[in-house]
Design an enzyme around this catalytic site. Structure first.
Site, PDB file in Angstrom:
ATOM      1  N   ASP A 220       0.833  -1.199   0.000  1.00 49.72           N
ATOM      2  CA  ASP A 220       0.000   0.000   0.000  1.00 49.72           C
ATOM      3  C   ASP A 220       0.874   1.258   0.000  1.00 49.72           C
ATOM      4  OD1 ASP A 220      -2.746   1.124   0.367  1.00 49.72           O
ATOM      5  OD2 ASP A 220      -1.902   1.869   2.243  1.00 49.72           O
ATOM      6  N   GLU A 286       1.588  -0.571  -5.102  1.00 50.45           N
ATOM      7  CA  GLU A 286       0.565   0.428  -5.337  1.00 50.45           C
ATOM      8  C   GLU A 286       1.295   1.770  -5.329  1.00 50.45           C
ATOM      9  OE1 GLU A 286      -3.416   2.571  -3.538  1.00 50.45           O
ATOM     10  OE2 GLU A 286      -1.632   2.197  -2.347  1.00 50.45           O
TER      11      GLU A 286
END
Length: 560
Positions: A220, A286
């Protein structure tokens, strides 16, 4: 449009790993399947639905966070990286899910959230109880405020979710004290990745889950871990997608060069568990980074294995825009010997079945709600099916988001009073946020909560229109979106499209056409039907051909 470019597969001289062509299915645990009837999806629910994913034909699953968390940001505020939130189950449930997935030939990737912890994490609790300058505070980004009494934030950074990126703490003696950085919600304090203790902790977290059998990690906010050392002011609007022009400086909080040292260390850890084509464990970034050449740095041979191609997700629905982003993406990743990783939807963006139903050129909305311009549902689904068939024919890896195989649209009329995304709260409702793409998915048209669980309970309300999208209304029905996905995934495997070679075909500016794996792929973006060559044998189509055998508008066909 110049369509003479050719893509040759590039693997950096190494044997291609399973991930270079994999189709990976994202599961948002709280919205996939609810086993206990409390209205929130859970790990046993996912395990019970694994046969659906095996039948669909995907290669792996990616699980959004299921760790202990106060759920201030739907689990992306992690309080314990080595456990399971009781809302979702137990560690034993996670072990069983991993084992059952592998028994069906599905690999398992889990989410890792390293940019920030929850404010309920024991480290942050210790930091609040400790003095300025203490070792506990050095794990996070604490700074004194500006102004004579320190009452102003240390800089002008804004949170991605709206409002200031700094919150002031009350010191143990009761006085107003230092400020801590949170690029997201105030319940998500940013870690200090210049601290060796932070780096060592996450290496241990990687090993914990690798030892339990996971096949990799989706990282993330992979571009946000390192901040510019001077925390310089940034006058531009805060966006997680940096997208800076080449001649402009990068934001001081995004895509700093120091992040790459972290991923080189992590890559060594993963390679120690297996690095061959069959047993390799992977890192997926990401990273909302542009241009493509900058993103490609994350997938150099000694760093990550994949990086989501958000530039592709954001590209306009026109032939020139799609050609440009596909060509640019392939060239950038080929240059570093990595696969390109295509994606159209996920848990952070408006579903592409709705996004593509907005007028072409509409800026990507941060959620759609009551009173907002509504997408054209029929146009959106038609374009979404065409876009998916185009994407699945491209060389590289592809990600699917739960429910898109059903043609599921965004819940665009979700009542504001039920919204839970902190974006909605922190922007005072100016941005609707991401709840609309996170509504629990429908399995059975006539069952309570459309088969999401054994009761009517659903943590976000499901719209009545979703009965028509339920899996049991589509399975075995020729032409349904589910059968379109299932057929495309089978053909993708049979023709080796993920590891193939893309060669562009000459075409008008309203058409995109290329060959790959013995098939020709044609997408018609224009208003007029497009004829196929004489003798063309269509093997897959996102929409029926017209009576003259031509490809209609907003449709993709694969033919021999």
């Amino acid at each position: 449009m110049n369509t003479n470019a050719t893509h040759q597969e590039a693997t950096g001289g190494a044997t291609p790993g399973w991930w270079t062509e994999a189709v990976i299915y994202q599961i948002y645990p709280r919205s996939f399947a609810d086993a206990d009837g409390d209205g929130v999806g859970d790990l046993p629910g996912i395990t019970a639905r694994l046969d659906h994913l095996a039948d669909l034909g995907v290669d792996a699953i990616w699980l959004s966070p299921f760790y202990p968390s106060p759920q201030a940001d739907a689990g992306y505020d992690v309080a314990d990286y080595r456990g399971v939130e009781p809302l979702f189950g137990t560690l034993s449930d996670a072990d069983r899910l991993i084992a059952e997935a592998k028994a069906r030939g599905l690999r398992v990737i889990v989410d890792l959230v390293p940019n920030h912890t929850s404010s309920a994490h024991v480290w942050f609790t210790e930091a609040l109880a400790a003095a300025p300058g203490s070792a506990a505070r050095q794990r996070y980004v604490f700074r004194d405020g500006r102004g004579p009494d320190g009452a102003e934030p240390p800089n002008d950074w804004q949170s991605v979710f709206g409002g200031p990126a700094w919150s002031r703490v009350t010191e143990p003696d009761g006085r107003p004290g230092q400020w801590y950085l949170h690029l997201f919600d105030s319940a998500q304090p940013d870690l200090n990745w210049d601290n060796p203790e932070v780096r060592a902790e996450f290496v241990d977290v990687l090993r914990f889950w690798l030892d339990r059998g996971v096949d990799g990690f989706r990282v993330d906010v992979a571009h946000g871990l390192i901040k510019q050392a001077d925390l310089a002011d940034w006058q531009e609007p805060q966006e997680i997608l940096s997208g800076q022009e080449v001649d402009k400086p990068r934001p001081p909080m995004w895509d700093q060069d120091g992040v790459h040292d972290i991923y080189r260390q992590w890559r060594q850890v993963l390679d120690s568990y297996g690095s061959s084509a069959e047993d390799g464990r992977i890192l997926v970034a990401e990273a909302w980074v542009e241009p493509a050449e900058r993103l490609a740095r994350y997938v150099r041979p000694d760093e990550m294995h994949q990086a989501f191609n958000f530039e592709y997700l954001l590209a306009a629905w026109t032939a020139p825009a799609q050609y440009a982003v596909i060509t640019r993406s392939l060239e950038a990743t080929d240059a570093v010997g990595a696969p390109t990783t295509w994606v159209l939807s996920n848990h952070d963006v408006v579903r592409h079945a709705s996004r593509l139903g907005l007028p072409i050129g509409t800026p990507r909305p941060n959620g759609i709600g009551i009173g907002d311009p509504q997408p054209d549902a029929a146009v959106g689904l038609r374009r979404a099916r065409a876009a998916t068939l185009l994407m699945l024919a491209l060389p590289g890896s592809a990600y699917l988001y739960q429910g898109e195989e059903l043609g599921l649209p965004e819940h665009t009329t979700l009542p504001d009073e039920v919204r839970q995304d902190p974006t909605f709260r922190r922007t005072g409702g100016a941005h609707r946020g991401r709840d609309g793409c996170r509504v629990p998915i429908p399995w059975e048209a006539d069952a309570p909560s459309y088969g999401f669980g054994p009761t009517d309970a659903s943590w976000l309300p499901q719209p009545p229109s979703w009965a028509e999208y339920a899996l049991d209304r589509q399975r075995g029905v020729p032409g349904s979106t589910y059968e379109l996905y299932r057929g495309a995934l089978r053909l993708r495997r049979e023709h080796g499209l993920g590891r193939g070679t893309l060669r562009w075909q000459e075409s008008p500016d309203t058409v995109l056409s290329f060959t790959n794996g013995g098939l020709t792929v044609l997408t018609n973006f224009g208003p007029d039907p497009v004829p196929l060559p004489a003798g063309a044998q269509v093997v897959q189509a996102s929409a029926p051909l017209d009576d003259a055998g031509r490809v209609p508008t907003d449709a993709t066909v694969w033919y021999r």
